[in-house]
Design an enzyme around this catalytic site. Structure first.
Site, PDB file in Angstrom:
ATOM      1  N   HIS A  98       0.856  -1.181   0.000  1.00 46.16           N
ATOM      2  CA  HIS A  98       0.000   0.000   0.000  1.00 46.16           C
ATOM      3  C   HIS A  98       0.896   1.236   0.000  1.00 46.16           C
ATOM      4  CE1 HIS A  98      -3.836  -1.977   1.851  1.00 46.16           C
ATOM      5  NE2 HIS A  98      -3.298  -2.720   0.892  1.00 46.16           N
ATOM      6  N   CYS A 139      -6.163   1.830   5.960  1.00 41.29           N
ATOM      7  CA  CYS A 139      -6.775   0.577   6.414  1.00 41.29           C
ATOM      8  C   CYS A 139      -6.134   0.168   7.745  1.00 41.29           C
ATOM      9  CB  CYS A 139      -6.564  -0.521   5.363  1.00 41.29           C
ATOM     10  SG  CYS A 139      -4.839  -1.055   5.208  1.00 41.29           S
ATOM     11  N   CYS A 182      -2.315  -0.452   7.548  1.00 42.22           N
ATOM     12  CA  CYS A 182      -1.547   0.779   7.450  1.00 42.22           C
ATOM     13  C   CYS A 182      -1.612   1.584   8.744  1.00 42.22           C
ATOM     14  CB  CYS A 182      -2.028   1.594   6.261  1.00 42.22           C
ATOM     15  SG  CYS A 182      -1.640   0.800   4.677  1.00 42.22           S
ATOM     16  N   GLU A 185       0.963   3.843   1.837  1.00 36.07           N
ATOM     17  CA  GLU A 185       1.451   4.232   3.162  1.00 36.07           C
ATOM     18  C   GLU A 185       2.631   3.386   3.604  1.00 36.07           C
ATOM     19  OE1 GLU A 185      -1.692   3.485   2.189  1.00 36.07           O
ATOM     20  OE2 GLU A 185      -3.142   4.168   3.676  1.00 36.07           O
TER      21      GLU A 185
END
Length: 155
Positions: free
Chosen positions: A59, A89, A92, A61
């Site tokens: 992801h 999410c 993260c 992040e």
């Protein structure tokens, strides 16, 4: 000001995060971008890459946190701020907590998968070790439109 010298341009972290989100969409990834700054200095920027890297943890992040940690030579990002186009999410949010980021600014809320204002509200959990300041709604309309446009082409 001395001739020939000028102040460096101030960076706009959310603009850079949106650029990363657009680049992710061009690669066929969900358009999410992230930027990490400290004292007005860019440390890292990344866009989603799970499909490209065949890595569900890739992801934006997480990739930005990894890059910023390498740049600082430290697993902690104390005093650093994360700008991301979509509410993080749970995975993260946990990484943000473990990295000890100071603040998280995000664009669009994610009622289905978000974990800060939506869903599990990770930072409100008693088991969360570090709670950053969190602010949603930054460039929310633009971030949400990127996502809506991306998913409209895939339905």
């Amino acid at each position: 000001m001395t001739e020939g010298l000028r102040k460096p341009d101030r960076i706009d972290p959310m603009r850079l995060a949106l650029e990363e989100a657009r680049a992710a969409a061009e690669r066929g990834e969900v358009p999410v971008g992230a930027v990490i700054v400290r004292d007005g200095r860019l440390l890292a920027r990344a866009g989603n890459r799970p499909r490209e890297l065949n890595d569900p943890t890739a992801h934006a992040e997480i990739l930005a946190i990894r890059e910023a940690c390498r740049a600082r030579g430290d697993e902690r990002l104390t005093g650093c701020d994360l700008y991301v186009t979509l509410e993080p999410c749970t995975m993260c949010a946990a990484a943000i907590s473990f990295a000890r980021l100071r603040r998280v600014y995000f664009g669009a809320a994610d009622p289905k998968g978000g974990a800060i204002e939506s869903g599990v509200r990770f930072f409100s959990s008693a088991t969360c070790h570090h709670v950053p300041e969190a602010y949603g709604g930054l460039s929310e309309t633009e971030a949400a439109e990127l996502l809506k446009g991306f998913f409209a082409t895939r339905r």
